[in-house]
Design a protein around this motif. Structure first.
Motif, PDB file in Angstrom:
ATOM      1  N   ARG A  10      33.018  16.372 -35.940  1.00  0.00           N
ATOM      2  CA  ARG A  10      31.794  16.517 -35.139  1.00  0.00           C
ATOM      3  C   ARG A  10      32.068  16.792 -33.660  1.00  0.00           C
ATOM      4  NH1 ARG A  10      30.742  12.536 -39.000  1.00  0.00           N
ATOM      5  NH2 ARG A  10      28.807  12.862 -40.199  1.00  0.00           N
ATOM      6  N   PHE A  11      33.335  16.801 -33.264  1.00  0.00           N
ATOM      7  CA  PHE A  11      33.651  16.973 -31.852  1.00  0.00           C
ATOM      8  C   PHE A  11      33.131  18.306 -31.313  1.00  0.00           C
ATOM      9  CE2 PHE A  11      37.192  13.980 -33.008  1.00  0.00           C
ATOM     10  CZ  PHE A  11      36.727  12.920 -32.240  1.00  0.00           C
ATOM     11  N   LYS A  12      33.350  19.369 -32.044  1.00  0.00           N
ATOM     12  CA  LYS A  12      32.933  20.691 -31.569  1.00  0.00           C
ATOM     13  C   LYS A  12      31.417  20.768 -31.431  1.00  0.00           C
ATOM     14  CE  LYS A  12      33.487  25.649 -32.422  1.00  0.00           C
ATOM     15  NZ  LYS A  12      34.097  26.675 -33.327  1.00  0.00           N
ATOM     16  N   ALA A  13      30.684  20.243 -32.410  1.00  0.00           N
ATOM     17  CA  ALA A  13      29.218  20.278 -32.357  1.00  0.00           C
ATOM     18  C   ALA A  13      28.699  19.475 -31.178  1.00  0.00           C
ATOM     19  CB  ALA A  13      28.643  19.742 -33.666  1.00  0.00           C
ATOM     20  N   ILE A  14      29.307  18.301 -30.937  1.00  0.00           N
ATOM     21  CA  ILE A  14      28.879  17.483 -29.800  1.00  0.00           C
ATOM     22  C   ILE A  14      29.165  18.206 -28.493  1.00  0.00           C
ATOM     23  CG2 ILE A  14      29.317  15.334 -28.552  1.00  0.00           C
ATOM     24  CD1 ILE A  14      29.856  14.001 -31.257  1.00  0.00           C
ATOM     25  N   ALA A  15      30.343  18.822 -28.389  1.00  0.00           N
ATOM     26  CA  ALA A  15      30.706  19.544 -27.167  1.00  0.00           C
ATOM     27  C   ALA A  15      29.714  20.665 -26.887  1.00  0.00           C
ATOM     28  CB  ALA A  15      32.121  20.109 -27.291  1.00  0.00           C
ATOM     29  N   LYS A  16      29.287  21.367 -27.906  1.00  0.00           N
ATOM     30  CA  LYS A  16      28.325  22.457 -27.721  1.00  0.00           C
ATOM     31  C   LYS A  16      26.965  21.917 -27.281  1.00  0.00           C
ATOM     32  CE  LYS A  16      30.337  25.807 -30.950  1.00  0.00           C
ATOM     33  NZ  LYS A  16      30.123  26.569 -32.213  1.00  0.00           N
ATOM     34  N   LEU A  17      26.556  20.809 -27.875  1.00  0.00           N
ATOM     35  CA  LEU A  17      25.275  20.216 -27.492  1.00  0.00           C
ATOM     36  C   LEU A  17      25.281  19.781 -26.025  1.00  0.00           C
ATOM     37  CD1 LEU A  17      24.447  18.034 -30.617  1.00  0.00           C
ATOM     38  CD2 LEU A  17      23.015  19.864 -29.700  1.00  0.00           C
ATOM     39  N   VAL A  18      26.385  19.201 -25.605  1.00  0.00           N
ATOM     40  CA  VAL A  18      26.470  18.723 -24.226  1.00  0.00           C
ATOM     41  C   VAL A  18      26.546  19.883 -23.247  1.00  0.00           C
ATOM     42  CG1 VAL A  18      27.841  17.383 -22.589  1.00  0.00           C
ATOM     43  CG2 VAL A  18      27.558  16.573 -24.939  1.00  0.00           C
TER      44      VAL A  18
END
Length: 292
Positions: free
Chosen positions: A30-38
């Protein structure tokens, strides 16, 4: 490891090993998805994300998430405990997302029990310092609670405050305040609404515009309208006994000036005083926490 973890300087060094492997496991995939959201753009990569531990509580870990020049707030709830706290906070933040009263929720995931919300603090924002100006804080909290009552989901409810408080059973000692029972029976319930259900006065932030934002809704429940006002009143009484009159006057004024419903401040103040006395008369006042 794809993500960089940075420890907030206020967190003891001994706590670092306990959360880093846990977070790595819980956020796997989920790191990539969280980074994109932020970051708010597709170019964000997982290896650009940093986590700073803010708080290690009994039921959750809280982090400041940094991706490039953007920030967000991440809360991870304990998987070994019932998911009640997570579900309450998620539902509350979703219900109040557009209210301007809480940091806007950006994402959640039931599997790892994570909630990602906007970062409400910046160069001009701060955690409200109660001791700095308790009168001003009390007025702003009264206004915030009035706006919360206006914005929160609600439903009809009948009865009176005596019948409701009686349901709390051994948590209160209403028999010791017999003279107040008739007064409580004269004050009707005005429906139920989503309430933060927490007497803590420190769960507020001040945003860049100088407005209060509430956080920590893990105890939220549907309660009689005015319940949060009553808890706030008691919290102020316990916190500022030396400045009681001016603090409570500012609190009531703030609520009354912003409220658009049928609640009557004088009635809520009376319920607050009676509840405070009933708690004091309990066999062990420390065990009397009727809002949990």
């Amino acid at each position: 490891m794809a993500v960089s973890f940075e420890r907030d300087r206020l967190v003891p060094e001994a706590q670092l090993p306990s959360w880093q492997p846990l977070v790595t496991s819980r956020l796997a995939g989920r790191f990539k998805a969280i980074a994109k959201l932020v970051a708010g753009r597709q170019a964000a990569r997982a290896d650009e994300m940093n986590l700073d531990l803010i708080k290690q509580g009994r039921s959750a870990l809280s982090f400041k998430v940094r991706v490039q020049d953007k920030q967000a707030y991440l809360k991870l709830f304990d998987l070994e405990q019932p998911d009640t706290a997570y579900q309450r906070e998620k539902a509350s933040l979703c219900a109040l997302r557009e209210s301007g009263l809480v940091p806007r929720i950006l994402a959640f995931s039931d599997g790892p029990r994570l909630i990602l919300s906007e970062w409400a603090l910046d160069d001009v924002g701060e955690v409200f310092r109660l001791e700095k100006d308790p009168v001003r804080f009390a007025q702003q909290m009264g206004q915030w609670l009035a706006h919360l009552d206006n914005a929160a989901p609600s439903e009809p409810a009948s009865g009176n405050w005596f019948s409701y408080l009686s349901k709390l059973g051994d948590q209160l000692n209403l028999d010791r305040v017999i003279a107040a029972q008739d007064m409580l029976m004269e004050i009707p319930l005005c429906g139920r609404a989503l309430s933060r259900n927490d007497a803590a006065l420190h769960n507020f932030l001040v945003n860049a515009e100088g407005h209060l934002l509430g956080f920590d809704f893990d105890k939220a429940q549907m309660r009689p309208r005015g319940w949060d006002y009553i808890l706030g009143n008691i919290g102020l009484v316990e916190r500022f006994p030396d400045r009681l009159d001016e603090v409570l006057a500012a609190y009531a004024d703030g609520f009354q000036s912003a409220h658009r419903g049928v609640l009557i401040v004088e009635e809520l103040n009376l319920v607050s005083r009676i509840l405070f006395c009933a708690r004091a008369f309990a066999d062990d006042a420390r065990s009397v926490v009727p809002w949990q």
